[in-house]
Design an enzyme around this catalytic site. Structure first.
Site, PDB file in Angstrom:
ATOM      1  N   GLY A  11       1.024  -1.099  -0.042  1.00 33.18           N
ATOM      2  CA  GLY A  11       0.029   0.160  -0.034  1.00 33.18           C
ATOM      3  C   GLY A  11       0.729   1.226  -0.039  1.00 33.18           C
ATOM      4  O   GLY A  11       1.615   1.429  -0.918  1.00 33.18           O
ATOM      5  N   GLU A  76       1.813   1.786  11.372  1.00 36.81           N
ATOM      6  CA  GLU A  76       0.490   0.754  10.970  1.00 36.81           C
ATOM      7  C   GLU A  76      -0.169   0.673  12.325  1.00 36.81           C
ATOM      8  O   GLU A  76      -1.125   0.005  12.166  1.00 36.81           O
ATOM      9  CB  GLU A  76       1.139  -0.430  10.367  1.00 36.81           C
ATOM     10  CG  GLU A  76       2.082  -0.231   9.069  1.00 36.81           C
ATOM     11  CD  GLU A  76       1.561   0.609   7.953  1.00 36.81           C
ATOM     12  OE1 GLU A  76      -0.151   0.871   8.121  1.00 36.81           O
ATOM     13  OE2 GLU A  76       1.911   1.136   7.016  1.00 36.81           O
TER      14      GLU A  76
HETATM   15  N1  PCA Z   1       0.452   0.438   4.332  1.00 38.88           N
HETATM   16  C1  PCA Z   1       1.174  -0.707   4.822  1.00 38.88           C
HETATM   17  C2  PCA Z   1      -0.193  -1.522   4.989  1.00 38.88           C
HETATM   18  C3  PCA Z   1      -1.205  -0.792   4.354  1.00 38.88           C
HETATM   19  C4  PCA Z   1      -0.638   0.425   3.911  1.00 38.88           C
HETATM   20  O1  PCA Z   1      -1.137   1.408   3.458  1.00 38.88           O
HETATM   21  C5  PCA Z   1       1.806  -1.203   3.445  1.00 38.88           C
HETATM   22  O2  PCA Z   1       1.882  -0.356   2.321  1.00 38.88           O
HETATM   23  O3  PCA Z   1       1.937  -2.579   3.135  1.00 38.88           O
END
Ligand code: PCA
Length: 124
Positions: A11, A76
């Protein structure tokens, strides 16, 4: 020598997205996808759900040190928002003579469905 950890990101931690700056000092190992199927949802930000099998999830793998992993966990909200787990990942070959590599890496799952399902498994 500090511990190294493999992290699979799908993400906002990917290249071209805002949170990737947290990985600027980490080694990029390649584009990759989960071996198993999960479900990718999006409502502004992406969420991968562990217990729904829709598609392999596409992303990138980085080798990070302990300090960087701690920063990612803070970003996160592990373990209270997203939670981090180990999964099997196929890392794409980066050179023509290479083949894809199977590794285990951390992924940030989300506990509940939110937003719309992205059937391709690619967040963009
Ligand atoms: N950041 C983490 C988890 C979801 C997000 O936006 C990622 O990029 O894996």
């Amino acid at each position: 020598m500090t511990d190294k950890h493999m992290v699979f990101v799908y993400g906002t931690l990917k290249r071209g997205f805002g949170n990737n700056r947290l990985l600027s000092g980490s080694k990029f190992l390649g584009e990759a996808r989960t071996e198993d199927k999960f479900a990718l949802y999006e409502s502004g930000i992406p969420f991968v759900i562990e217990d729904e099998q829709v598609s392999q999830i596409s992303g990138e793998v980085y080798e990070v040190d302990e300090r960087t992993l701690a920063r990612l966990d803070r970003l996160e909200g592990h373990p209270n928002w997203y939670f981090r787990k180990m999964v099997n990942i196929s890392v794409n070959a980066t050179e023509r003579y290479e083949t894809e590599k199977r590794i285990q890496a951390w992924i940030y799952f989300f506990p509940k469905r939110q937003g719309i399902l992205i059937k391709s498994g690619v967040f963009q």
